[in-house]
Design an enzyme around this catalytic site. Structure first.
Site, PDB file in Angstrom:
ATOM      1  N   LYS A  15      38.910  46.730  71.829  1.00 34.80           N
ATOM      2  CA  LYS A  15      39.912  46.684  70.658  1.00 34.80           C
ATOM      3  C   LYS A  15      38.754  47.626  69.286  1.00 34.80           C
ATOM      4  CE  LYS A  15      38.123  41.663  71.098  1.00 34.80           C
ATOM      5  NZ  LYS A  15      37.197  42.450  72.317  1.00 34.80           N
ATOM      6  N   ARG A  90      38.392  33.551  68.183  1.00 34.51           N
ATOM      7  CA  ARG A  90      37.509  33.655  69.708  1.00 34.51           C
ATOM      8  C   ARG A  90      36.976  32.299  70.074  1.00 34.51           C
ATOM      9  NH1 ARG A  90      34.374  38.617  68.825  1.00 34.51           N
ATOM     10  NH2 ARG A  90      33.797  39.764  70.821  1.00 34.51           N
ATOM     11  N   ARG A 129      28.849  52.797  75.870  1.00 33.80           N
ATOM     12  CA  ARG A 129      29.113  53.031  74.558  1.00 33.80           C
ATOM     13  C   ARG A 129      27.475  53.527  72.977  1.00 33.80           C
ATOM     14  NH1 ARG A 129      32.474  47.804  71.721  1.00 33.80           N
ATOM     15  NH2 ARG A 129      30.330  46.488  71.807  1.00 33.80           N
ATOM     16  N   ARG A 162      24.201  49.207  71.045  1.00 35.91           N
ATOM     17  CA  ARG A 162      23.542  47.718  70.423  1.00 35.91           C
ATOM     18  C   ARG A 162      23.118  47.173  71.049  1.00 35.91           C
ATOM     19  NH1 ARG A 162      29.968  45.740  68.794  1.00 35.91           N
ATOM     20  NH2 ARG A 162      29.065  44.010  70.121  1.00 35.91           N
ATOM     21  N   ARG A 173      28.530  38.381  77.536  1.00 35.03           N
ATOM     22  CA  ARG A 173      29.635  37.944  76.945  1.00 35.03           C
ATOM     23  C   ARG A 173      30.371  37.630  77.032  1.00 35.03           C
ATOM     24  NH1 ARG A 173      27.815  43.133  74.245  1.00 35.03           N
ATOM     25  NH2 ARG A 173      30.064  43.675  73.139  1.00 35.03           N
TER      26      ARG A 173
END
Ligand code: AMP
Length: 219
Positions: A15, A90, A129, A162, A173
């Site tokens: 996203k 969300r 990531r 992160r 998550r």
């Protein structure tokens, strides 16, 4: 009339990466609730401290503070043509709040691309990531490596992993997405705004599908 696009999909599906490209190509603002929380955490604001306690566990920040933050973001001048929402809403409560908010700004949610990929793909993407400190640009060790290790191609700032991209938090998550966010799929489908996009494709293919979905909506 301003245009509002809500990017829906699980963590790691792309996203943020896609929202940045779409914002550049369409001239719409990019609104990322996760980045707004991370900016607050970096500045050590009260909101940042509160958000971090939830983010580190992979849980959602409470609706009231999240909605207040987004409401404030909408008043910035870059939102005049509309916005691409990345990570908000969300929950069903947030989706209702967004509908109310957009009424004030003379608009509505126009298109909701739902980007999907299997859990294995998401976990692989999140664990590789790398995110840039200055502007949240996103790279991946294998699928989208930076030219120089540890340095953002776009602004030269440091790349970091992160805290919430750790394996255990990632699983939580994805579960939180299934429990709390996935109900929005039926909500937006019933309004006729949902468009499904295959997020397992290469980045530029996903972008092409998203642009087609957005243009199709406008024709
Ligand atoms: P993201 O960058 O979108 O993956 O978001 C990172 C984290 O920020 C999430 O795991 C949540 O803890 C928090 N967060 C981001 N957006 C929201 C939202 N709309 N509602 C509640 N919490 C959020």
């Amino acid at each position: 009339m301003p245009t509002y696009i809500v990017l829906l999909g699980p963590p790691g599906v792309g996203k943020g990466t896609q929202a940045k490209v779409l914002a550049e190509q369409t001239g719409l603002a990019h609104i990322s609730s996760g980045e707004l929380f991370r900016e607050n955490t970096k500045k050590n604001t009260e909101l940042g401290k509160l958000a971090k306690s939830y983010m580190d566990r992979g849980e959602l920040v409470p609706d009231d503070v999240t909605i207040a933050m987004i409401r404030d973001r909408f008043t910035r001048s870059d939102c005049q043509k509309g916005a691409i929402l990345d990570g908000f809403p969300r929950t069903p409560v947030q989706a209702d709040a967004l509908a109310e908010l957009l009424k004030e700004f003379g608009g509505q949610v126009d298109v909701v691309p739902l980007i999907t990929a299997d859990d294995e793909v998401l976990i692989e993407r999140l664990s590789g990531r790398w995110t840039c400190r200055a502007n949240g640009h996103v790279f991946h060790a294998r699928f989208n490596p930076p030219q120089k290790d540890g340095v953002c191609d776009l602004d030269g700032s440091e790349l970091y992993q992160r805290d919430d991209d750790k394996a255990e938090t990632v699983k939580r998550r994805i579960q939180v997405y299934q429990d709390q966010t996935a109900p929005l799929i039926a909500y937006y489908r019933s309004k006729g705004s949902l468009v499904e996009i295959n997020g397992a494709q290469p980045i530029d293919r996903v972008t092409a599908d998203l642009l087609a979905a957005i243009r199709h909506h406008h024709d």
